[in-house]
Design a protein around this motif. Structure first.
Motif, PDB file in Angstrom:
ATOM      1  N   LEU A  24    -102.402  -3.743  14.128  1.00 13.66           N
ATOM      2  CA  LEU A  24    -103.198  -2.976  13.169  1.00 13.66           C
ATOM      3  C   LEU A  24    -102.414  -1.768  12.663  1.00 13.66           C
ATOM      4  CD1 LEU A  24    -105.854  -2.450  11.663  1.00 13.66           C
ATOM      5  CD2 LEU A  24    -106.662  -1.247  13.716  1.00 13.66           C
ATOM      6  N   HIS A  25    -101.745  -1.081  13.584  1.00 11.16           N
ATOM      7  CA  HIS A  25    -100.934   0.072  13.190  1.00 11.16           C
ATOM      8  C   HIS A  25     -99.803  -0.351  12.253  1.00 11.16           C
ATOM      9  CE1 HIS A  25    -102.700   3.265  15.598  1.00 11.16           C
ATOM     10  NE2 HIS A  25    -102.862   2.374  16.568  1.00 11.16           N
ATOM     11  N   ARG A  26     -99.154  -1.479  12.538  1.00  5.57           N
ATOM     12  CA  ARG A  26     -98.077  -1.962  11.663  1.00  5.57           C
ATOM     13  C   ARG A  26     -98.609  -2.324  10.283  1.00  5.57           C
ATOM     14  NH1 ARG A  26     -95.856  -4.354  16.315  1.00  5.57           N
ATOM     15  NH2 ARG A  26     -96.927  -6.321  15.921  1.00  5.57           N
ATOM     16  N   ARG A  27     -99.757  -2.985  10.244  1.00  2.72           N
ATOM     17  CA  ARG A  27    -100.345  -3.368   8.950  1.00  2.72           C
ATOM     18  C   ARG A  27    -100.671  -2.134   8.111  1.00  2.72           C
ATOM     19  NH1 ARG A  27    -101.066  -8.149   6.600  1.00  2.72           N
ATOM     20  NH2 ARG A  27    -101.896  -9.043   8.496  1.00  2.72           N
ATOM     21  N   LEU A  28    -101.280  -1.129   8.743  1.00  2.00           N
ATOM     22  CA  LEU A  28    -101.633   0.082   8.000  1.00  2.00           C
ATOM     23  C   LEU A  28    -100.390   0.881   7.604  1.00  2.00           C
ATOM     24  CD1 LEU A  28    -104.891   1.357   9.740  1.00  2.00           C
ATOM     25  CD2 LEU A  28    -104.628  -0.074   7.733  1.00  2.00           C
ATOM     26  N   ALA A  29     -99.363   0.866   8.439  1.00  2.00           N
ATOM     27  CA  ALA A  29     -98.116   1.559   8.089  1.00  2.00           C
ATOM     28  C   ALA A  29     -97.457   0.880   6.882  1.00  2.00           C
ATOM     29  CB  ALA A  29     -97.163   1.574   9.284  1.00  2.00           C
ATOM     30  N   ARG A  30     -97.457  -0.457   6.854  1.00  2.00           N
ATOM     31  CA  ARG A  30     -96.909  -1.177   5.693  1.00  2.00           C
ATOM     32  C   ARG A  30     -97.720  -0.878   4.444  1.00  2.00           C
ATOM     33  NH1 ARG A  30     -96.286  -5.531   9.377  1.00  2.00           N
ATOM     34  NH2 ARG A  30     -98.187  -6.461   8.558  1.00  2.00           N
ATOM     35  N   HIS A  31     -99.032  -0.820   4.591  1.00  2.00           N
ATOM     36  CA  HIS A  31     -99.895  -0.503   3.459  1.00  2.00           C
ATOM     37  C   HIS A  31     -99.592   0.905   2.939  1.00  2.00           C
ATOM     38  CE1 HIS A  31    -103.435  -0.379   0.904  1.00  2.00           C
ATOM     39  NE2 HIS A  31    -103.719   0.801   1.435  1.00  2.00           N
ATOM     40  N   ARG A  32     -99.440   1.849   3.857  1.00  2.00           N
ATOM     41  CA  ARG A  32     -99.155   3.230   3.458  1.00  2.00           C
ATOM     42  C   ARG A  32     -97.808   3.332   2.742  1.00  2.00           C
ATOM     43  NH1 ARG A  32     -97.240   8.344   6.224  1.00  2.00           N
ATOM     44  NH2 ARG A  32     -98.355   9.977   5.104  1.00  2.00           N
ATOM     45  N   ILE A  33     -96.821   2.629   3.232  1.00  2.00           N
ATOM     46  CA  ILE A  33     -95.505   2.637   2.579  1.00  2.00           C
ATOM     47  C   ILE A  33     -95.603   2.024   1.184  1.00  2.00           C
ATOM     48  CG2 ILE A  33     -93.196   1.618   2.671  1.00  2.00           C
ATOM     49  CD1 ILE A  33     -93.318   2.104   5.742  1.00  2.00           C
ATOM     50  N   TRP A  84    -104.429   9.374   8.016  1.00  2.00           N
ATOM     51  CA  TRP A  84    -103.198   8.917   8.654  1.00  2.00           C
ATOM     52  C   TRP A  84    -102.907   9.686   9.946  1.00  2.00           C
ATOM     53  CZ3 TRP A  84    -100.810   4.703   8.902  1.00  2.00           C
ATOM     54  CH2 TRP A  84     -99.515   4.626   9.414  1.00  2.00           C
ATOM     55  N   ASP A  85    -103.267  10.975   9.999  1.00  2.00           N
ATOM     56  CA  ASP A  85    -103.026  11.729  11.230  1.00  2.00           C
ATOM     57  C   ASP A  85    -103.830  11.152  12.393  1.00  2.00           C
ATOM     58  OD1 ASP A  85    -105.464  14.205  11.400  1.00  2.00           O
ATOM     59  OD2 ASP A  85    -105.226  12.952   9.630  1.00  2.00           O
ATOM     60  N   MET A  86    -104.983  10.563  12.108  1.00  2.00           N
ATOM     61  CA  MET A  86    -105.771   9.916  13.152  1.00  2.00           C
ATOM     62  C   MET A  86    -105.058   8.666  13.664  1.00  2.00           C
ATOM     63  SD  MET A  86    -109.671   8.609  12.893  1.00  2.00           S
ATOM     64  CE  MET A  86    -110.603   8.255  14.356  1.00  2.00           C
ATOM     65  N   ALA A  87    -104.436   7.929  12.761  1.00  2.00           N
ATOM     66  CA  ALA A  87    -103.677   6.732  13.158  1.00  2.00           C
ATOM     67  C   ALA A  87    -102.508   7.121  14.055  1.00  2.00           C
ATOM     68  CB  ALA A  87    -103.180   5.992  11.922  1.00  2.00           C
ATOM     69  N   ILE A  88    -101.815   8.197  13.714  1.00  2.00           N
ATOM     70  CA  ILE A  88    -100.674   8.641  14.521  1.00  2.00           C
ATOM     71  C   ILE A  88    -101.130   9.091  15.906  1.00  2.00           C
ATOM     72  CG2 ILE A  88     -98.884  10.435  14.703  1.00  2.00           C
ATOM     73  CD1 ILE A  88     -98.677  10.284  11.629  1.00  2.00           C
ATOM     74  N   ARG A  89    -102.197   9.889  15.957  1.00  2.00           N
ATOM     75  CA  ARG A  89    -102.726  10.346  17.251  1.00  2.00           C
ATOM     76  C   ARG A  89    -103.185   9.177  18.105  1.00  2.00           C
ATOM     77  NH1 ARG A  89    -105.606  14.409  14.652  1.00  2.00           N
ATOM     78  NH2 ARG A  89    -107.444  13.124  14.885  1.00  2.00           N
ATOM     79  N   ALA A  90    -103.871   8.214  17.489  1.00  2.00           N
ATOM     80  CA  ALA A  90    -104.367   7.053  18.237  1.00  2.00           C
ATOM     81  C   ALA A  90    -103.210   6.234  18.786  1.00  2.00           C
ATOM     82  CB  ALA A  90    -105.237   6.189  17.333  1.00  2.00           C
ATOM     83  N   ARG A  91    -102.150   6.091  18.007  1.00  2.00           N
ATOM     84  CA  ARG A  91    -100.986   5.312  18.454  1.00  2.00           C
ATOM     85  C   ARG A  91    -100.286   6.003  19.622  1.00  2.00           C
ATOM     86  NH1 ARG A  91     -96.627   3.108  14.205  1.00  2.00           N
ATOM     87  NH2 ARG A  91     -96.644   1.045  15.098  1.00  2.00           N
ATOM     88  N   ARG A  92    -100.185   7.326  19.563  1.00  2.00           N
ATOM     89  CA  ARG A  92     -99.483   8.072  20.612  1.00  2.00           C
ATOM     90  C   ARG A  92    -100.279   8.181  21.908  1.00  2.00           C
ATOM     91  NH1 ARG A  92     -97.380  13.011  16.881  1.00  2.00           N
ATOM     92  NH2 ARG A  92     -95.690  11.885  15.879  1.00  2.00           N
ATOM     93  N   LYS A  93    -101.564   8.476  21.788  1.00  2.00           N
ATOM     94  CA  LYS A  93    -102.353   8.799  22.979  1.00  2.00           C
ATOM     95  C   LYS A  93    -103.195   7.638  23.486  1.00  2.00           C
ATOM     96  CE  LYS A  93    -102.368  13.682  22.009  1.00  2.00           C
ATOM     97  NZ  LYS A  93    -103.111  14.895  21.770  1.00  2.00           N
ATOM     98  N   GLY A  94    -103.570   6.703  22.601  1.00  2.00           N
ATOM     99  CA  GLY A  94    -104.358   5.550  23.021  1.00  2.00           C
ATOM    100  C   GLY A  94    -105.741   5.936  23.522  1.00  2.00           C
ATOM    101  N   GLY A  95    -106.284   5.085  24.382  1.00  2.00           N
ATOM    102  CA  GLY A  95    -107.573   5.357  25.002  1.00  2.00           C
ATOM    103  C   GLY A  95    -108.712   5.475  24.008  1.00  2.00           C
ATOM    104  N   ARG A  96    -109.507   6.517  24.189  1.00  2.00           N
ATOM    105  CA  ARG A  96    -110.680   6.754  23.349  1.00  2.00           C
ATOM    106  C   ARG A  96    -110.283   6.970  21.880  1.00  2.00           C
ATOM    107  NH1 ARG A  96    -115.693   5.589  22.382  1.00  2.00           N
ATOM    108  NH2 ARG A  96    -116.862   7.309  21.493  1.00  2.00           N
ATOM    109  N   LEU A  97    -109.150   7.639  21.639  1.00  2.00           N
ATOM    110  CA  LEU A  97    -108.694   7.857  20.262  1.00  2.00           C
ATOM    111  C   LEU A  97    -108.385   6.532  19.573  1.00  2.00           C
ATOM    112  CD1 LEU A  97    -106.354  10.945  20.737  1.00  2.00           C
ATOM    113  CD2 LEU A  97    -108.563  10.884  19.584  1.00  2.00           C
TER     114      LEU A  97
END
Length: 174
Positions: free
Chosen positions: A137-146, A41-54
């Motif tokens: 994709l981020h919303r779907r995974l966030a709903r799944h995590r919840i 999940w920390d990878m999902a948060i970093r990717a959402r915040r920074k974008g790009g290569r992440l």
């Protein structure tokens, strides 16, 4: 003291009074909540915040793990659909009909994780079918995590209540 007695003292087959059971339960749910479809999940948060290569790495990892989950479901789905309910039924009967506390403890861990597994397969199929990327994709995974966390909360609450009931009844009767 012989080895057999020492092992059973350390393991303690009365699971609900054993600290290791509760530590294992907490670790299991913490891990299930952190690894969303196999992606940390920390990878999902970093990717959402920074974008790009992440973000690219995150989406690639999600594609890999969703393809893996869908493949497992397609290849082994029939066998798992037969085997898992059988094992859960055996654990349930041993635990709640024959009152074997160890089987109760394992059932109270395995049954909710089966629900999480089914939810993960459904989410992976949806992600793969829609070929989701970016914010959706981020919303779907966030709903799944919840959803996983909600199952975990209910499971931990029910397990704690059942465990206290077992400990109180053993204390009164034993």
């Amino acid at each position: 003291m012989d080895l057999h007695q020492t092992i059973f003292e350390v393991i303690d087959m009365r699971s609900f009074s054993n600290l290791w059971y509760w530590i294992g339960l907490a670790v299991m749910w913490s891990t299930a909540s952190h690894w969303v479809l196999g992606v940390p999940w920390d990878m999902a948060i970093r990717a959402r915040r920074k974008g790009g290569r992440l973000e690219e790495d995150f989406e690639a990892l999600v594609r890999i793990y969703t393809a893996r989950l869908v493949h497992i479901a397609e290849v082994s789905g029939l066998m798992l659909t037969s085997l898992i309910p059988f094992l859960l039924t055996v654990l349930g009967v041993l635990g709640f009909y024959y009152r074997i506390e160890f089987a109760q403890a394992v059932f109270l861990m395995a049954f909710p994780m089966t629900l999480v597994w089914i939810l993960s397969i459904r989410t992976a199929q949806k992600v793969r079918a829609a070929d989701e990327t970016g914010e959706e994709l981020h919303r779907r995974l966030a709903r799944h995590r919840i959803s996983v966390q909600a199952i975990g909360i209910v499971s931990i609450f029910f397990t704690a209540m059942w465990g206290m009931l077992q400990n109180f009844s053993i204390g009164v009767l034993g």
